[in-house]
Design a protein around this motif. Structure first.
Motif, PDB file in Angstrom:
ATOM      1  N   PHE A  12      -2.301   2.071  -4.085  1.00  0.00           N
ATOM      2  CA  PHE A  12      -1.717   3.334  -3.640  1.00  0.00           C
ATOM      3  C   PHE A  12      -2.827   4.343  -3.434  1.00  0.00           C
ATOM      4  O   PHE A  12      -3.848   4.317  -4.115  1.00  0.00           O
ATOM      5  CB  PHE A  12      -0.765   3.841  -4.728  1.00  0.00           C
ATOM      6  N   SER A  13      -2.629   5.248  -2.492  1.00  0.00           N
ATOM      7  CA  SER A  13      -3.528   6.388  -2.301  1.00  0.00           C
ATOM      8  C   SER A  13      -2.690   7.646  -2.161  1.00  0.00           C
ATOM      9  O   SER A  13      -1.624   7.622  -1.544  1.00  0.00           O
ATOM     10  CB  SER A  13      -4.399   6.209  -1.049  1.00  0.00           C
ATOM     11  N   GLY A  14      -3.160   8.733  -2.750  1.00  0.00           N
ATOM     12  CA  GLY A  14      -2.407   9.967  -2.652  1.00  0.00           C
ATOM     13  C   GLY A  14      -2.984  11.076  -3.504  1.00  0.00           C
ATOM     14  O   GLY A  14      -4.127  10.992  -3.971  1.00  0.00           O
ATOM     15  N   LYS A  15      -2.166  12.096  -3.728  1.00  0.00           N
ATOM     16  CA  LYS A  15      -2.583  13.273  -4.492  1.00  0.00           C
ATOM     17  C   LYS A  15      -1.724  13.390  -5.748  1.00  0.00           C
ATOM     18  O   LYS A  15      -0.500  13.213  -5.694  1.00  0.00           O
ATOM     19  CB  LYS A  15      -2.428  14.535  -3.645  1.00  0.00           C
ATOM     20  N   ILE A  16      -2.360  13.687  -6.866  1.00  0.00           N
ATOM     21  CA  ILE A  16      -1.618  13.883  -8.108  1.00  0.00           C
ATOM     22  C   ILE A  16      -0.832  15.186  -8.023  1.00  0.00           C
ATOM     23  O   ILE A  16      -1.397  16.254  -7.757  1.00  0.00           O
ATOM     24  CB  ILE A  16      -2.575  13.902  -9.317  1.00  0.00           C
ATOM     25  N   VAL A  17       0.482  15.080  -8.257  1.00  0.00           N
ATOM     26  CA  VAL A  17       1.344  16.256  -8.169  1.00  0.00           C
ATOM     27  C   VAL A  17       1.951  16.633  -9.516  1.00  0.00           C
ATOM     28  O   VAL A  17       2.524  17.722  -9.653  1.00  0.00           O
ATOM     29  CB  VAL A  17       2.471  16.046  -7.130  1.00  0.00           C
ATOM     30  N   GLY A  50       1.714   9.590 -21.811  1.00  0.00           N
ATOM     31  CA  GLY A  50       2.315  10.436 -20.795  1.00  0.00           C
ATOM     32  C   GLY A  50       2.538   9.709 -19.489  1.00  0.00           C
ATOM     33  O   GLY A  50       2.520   8.476 -19.419  1.00  0.00           O
ATOM     34  N   THR A  51       2.710  10.514 -18.435  1.00  0.00           N
ATOM     35  CA  THR A  51       3.040  10.004 -17.111  1.00  0.00           C
ATOM     36  C   THR A  51       2.293  10.821 -16.066  1.00  0.00           C
ATOM     37  O   THR A  51       2.141  12.036 -16.214  1.00  0.00           O
ATOM     38  CB  THR A  51       4.560  10.110 -16.857  1.00  0.00           C
ATOM     39  N   VAL A  52       1.826  10.148 -15.026  1.00  0.00           N
ATOM     40  CA  VAL A  52       1.230  10.829 -13.884  1.00  0.00           C
ATOM     41  C   VAL A  52       1.995  10.434 -12.630  1.00  0.00           C
ATOM     42  O   VAL A  52       2.366   9.268 -12.454  1.00  0.00           O
ATOM     43  CB  VAL A  52      -0.286  10.497 -13.746  1.00  0.00           C
ATOM     44  N   VAL A  53       2.262  11.411 -11.776  1.00  0.00           N
ATOM     45  CA  VAL A  53       2.986  11.184 -10.518  1.00  0.00           C
ATOM     46  C   VAL A  53       2.024  11.428  -9.363  1.00  0.00           C
ATOM     47  O   VAL A  53       1.371  12.483  -9.297  1.00  0.00           O
ATOM     48  CB  VAL A  53       4.212  12.113 -10.404  1.00  0.00           C
ATOM     49  N   ILE A  54       1.930  10.456  -8.457  1.00  0.00           N
ATOM     50  CA  ILE A  54       1.011  10.534  -7.323  1.00  0.00           C
ATOM     51  C   ILE A  54       1.834  10.487  -6.039  1.00  0.00           C
ATOM     52  O   ILE A  54       2.588   9.532  -5.805  1.00  0.00           O
ATOM     53  CB  ILE A  54       0.001   9.370  -7.341  1.00  0.00           C
ATOM     54  N   GLU A  55       1.681  11.490  -5.224  1.00  0.00           N
ATOM     55  CA  GLU A  55       2.425  11.588  -3.964  1.00  0.00           C
ATOM     56  C   GLU A  55       1.577  11.029  -2.832  1.00  0.00           C
ATOM     57  O   GLU A  55       0.383  11.349  -2.741  1.00  0.00           O
ATOM     58  CB  GLU A  55       2.767  13.052  -3.686  1.00  0.00           C
ATOM     59  N   PRO A  56       2.127  10.181  -1.966  1.00  0.00           N
ATOM     60  CA  PRO A  56       1.319   9.599  -0.883  1.00  0.00           C
ATOM     61  C   PRO A  56       0.898  10.654   0.131  1.00  0.00           C
ATOM     62  O   PRO A  56       1.552  11.691   0.276  1.00  0.00           O
ATOM     63  CB  PRO A  56       2.262   8.570  -0.267  1.00  0.00           C
ATOM     64  N   PHE A  57      -0.191  10.386   0.830  1.00  0.00           N
ATOM     65  CA  PHE A  57      -0.663  11.319   1.850  1.00  0.00           C
ATOM     66  C   PHE A  57       0.280  11.350   3.046  1.00  0.00           C
ATOM     67  O   PHE A  57       0.478  12.389   3.670  1.00  0.00           O
ATOM     68  CB  PHE A  57      -2.070  10.928   2.319  1.00  0.00           C
ATOM     69  N   ASP A  58       0.862  10.198   3.382  1.00  0.00           N
ATOM     70  CA  ASP A  58       1.815  10.147   4.483  1.00  0.00           C
ATOM     71  C   ASP A  58       3.224  10.140   3.905  1.00  0.00           C
ATOM     72  O   ASP A  58       3.429  10.302   2.704  1.00  0.00           O
ATOM     73  CB  ASP A  58       1.566   8.907   5.350  1.00  0.00           C
ATOM     74  N   ALA A  59       4.221   9.967   4.756  1.00  0.00           N
ATOM     75  CA  ALA A  59       5.600   9.922   4.286  1.00  0.00           C
ATOM     76  C   ALA A  59       5.801   8.706   3.393  1.00  0.00           C
ATOM     77  O   ALA A  59       5.237   7.646   3.626  1.00  0.00           O
ATOM     78  CB  ALA A  59       6.548   9.870   5.485  1.00  0.00           C
ATOM     79  N   GLY A  60       6.584   8.865   2.352  1.00  0.00           N
ATOM     80  CA  GLY A  60       6.834   7.754   1.452  1.00  0.00           C
ATOM     81  C   GLY A  60       7.148   8.230   0.058  1.00  0.00           C
ATOM     82  O   GLY A  60       7.080   9.426  -0.251  1.00  0.00           O
ATOM     83  N   LEU A  61       7.479   7.305  -0.796  1.00  0.00           N
ATOM     84  CA  LEU A  61       7.852   7.613  -2.168  1.00  0.00           C
ATOM     85  C   LEU A  61       6.618   7.680  -3.070  1.00  0.00           C
ATOM     86  O   LEU A  61       5.623   6.994  -2.816  1.00  0.00           O
ATOM     87  CB  LEU A  61       8.824   6.551  -2.689  1.00  0.00           C
TER      88      LEU A  61
END
Length: 366
Positions: A248-253, A266-277
């Motif tokens: 996966f590639s993306g930004k931590i949100v 804990g938990t980390v959530v990473i949002e993709p750079f393009d559309a997606g989950l």
């Protein structure tokens, strides 16, 4: 094949060990500085193959235990782990011919190198975890029949404690952690006294050299302005681990993090750079499961490593921050870590996960 450590190799091992730490194990920077200081003083660190140790030689594992953040706040002198080694040797009535890492991830890739320099003994190229795990019983040494006890715990004030729990490595972990907490949250240990024959039978071979190769692949790719992630994956595929892939590639949100029972969880959530989950990663010191839309894409004991997108440097769980641009990499574990007896000790259930382990290469295929 044995080799003598130099500054460049040390830096490569530290970089690679951070990747193999899967978010845990602590930043190796402090340990690297202490080892470099020893090298600058003219001390020697020799890394040897397990087969260079005689079957009846004594080998003792050395490590730091506790919260890596405490080590950053209160730097060790560099003699603490040697004190544990010497106390254990005195108890056993024998001197160690070599030391071996407990784990090859993060800070604990460095402590045995420091012990080797200060004690004047070589360090075996291998370890008992093949990555970083949070507890002392989670070692191939113990999985395959070597008791971790007797164990010696030392602190920066010169205090030592000897712990004997027979063959009960889980109880050993419990007692050692309690002592470590009373010592301020960080201690230095000597454990898993074993013969050279046991080292050859139970250790994961060549992991210090693998950390070196991973770190070197990233460094050389940066210097050549080529793809560091591709170089890293190729280095893994040339090893006994055999398989790696970007997940996966993306930004931590979002990052949710706290201390639970002495562990960073804990938990980390990473949002993709393009559309997606988004990808959601749960961690307990180390990253233990990665999911997208509720579907598991990698799970412990396979390695889940979060890397900076620009530098391919590993990001530890305590260093995760909102806005970081990252790439998540999965690395398969070697066969010695995938046996039923090994999975009983560090499979998903050992971390409170109610799902079976599925190899990362099989998850990728589905």
């Amino acid at each position: 094949m044995s080799y003598n450590l130099d500054g460049q190799t040390l830096a490569d091992i530290a970089r690679g060990a951070a990747i193999m730490g899967t978010g845990g194990g602590g930043d190796p920077l402090v340990g690297r500085m202490l080892v470099q200081q020893a090298l600058d003083e003219g001390l020697r660190v020799k890394v040897i193959d397990a087969h260079e140790v005689a079957d009846d030689d004594l080998v003792i594992s050395t490590a730091m235990m506790g919260a890596p953040s405490v080590v950053v706040e209160k730097l060790p002198s560099g003699d603490e782990a040697v004190a544990s080694l010497r106390r254990l040797e005195e108890h056993l009535g024998r001197s160690a011919v070599a030391t071996i890492p407990m784990e090859c991830g993060g800070l604990n890739s460095m402590i045995p190198l420091l012990v080797a320099a200060r004690a004047g003994i070589p360090v075996v190229d291998g370890d008992g975890m093949g990555r970083a795990f949070p507890e002392l019983q989670m070692e191939t040494f113990g999985v395959y029949g070597v008791p971790g006890s007797p164990l010696v715990v030392s602190d920066a004030a010169g205090h030592t404690a000897l712990i004997e729990t027979g063959t009960d490595n889980v109880q050993m972990e419990s007692f050692a952690r309690a002592v470590t907490i009373r010592m301020g949250g960080a201690s230095y240990i000597a454990e898993y006294s074993m013969s050279g024959a046991d080292v050859k039978r139970t250790a994961i071979p060549g992991t210090l050299s693998l950390a070196r190769d991973l770190g070197r692949s990233v460094r050389e790719a940066r210097e050549a302005h080529t793809d560091a992630f591709a170089a890293l994956i190729q280095a893994v595929r040339s090893s006994i681990y055999g398989y790696a892939r970007p997940l996966f590639s993306g930004k931590i949100v979002d990052v949710s993090r706290g201390v639970v029972d002495g562990f960073t969880a804990g938990t980390v959530v990473i949002e993709p750079f393009d559309a997606g989950l988004p990808m959601v990663i749960d961690f307990r010191n180390e990253n233990i499961v990665a999911k997208v839309d509720g579907r598991t894409v990698a799970i412990v004991p396979d390695l889940i490593t979060i890397l900076d997108l620009d530098s391919a440097s590993a990001i530890t769980t305590e260093a995760l921050r909102f806005g970081q641009r990252v790439r998540v990499l999965a690395i398969a574990t070697p066969p010695i870590m995938r046996t039923p007896e090994a999975l009983e000790v560090w499979g998903p259930h050992a971390f409170g996960l109610d799902e079976p382990w599925v190899p990362v290469e099989e998850l990728a295929a589905t």
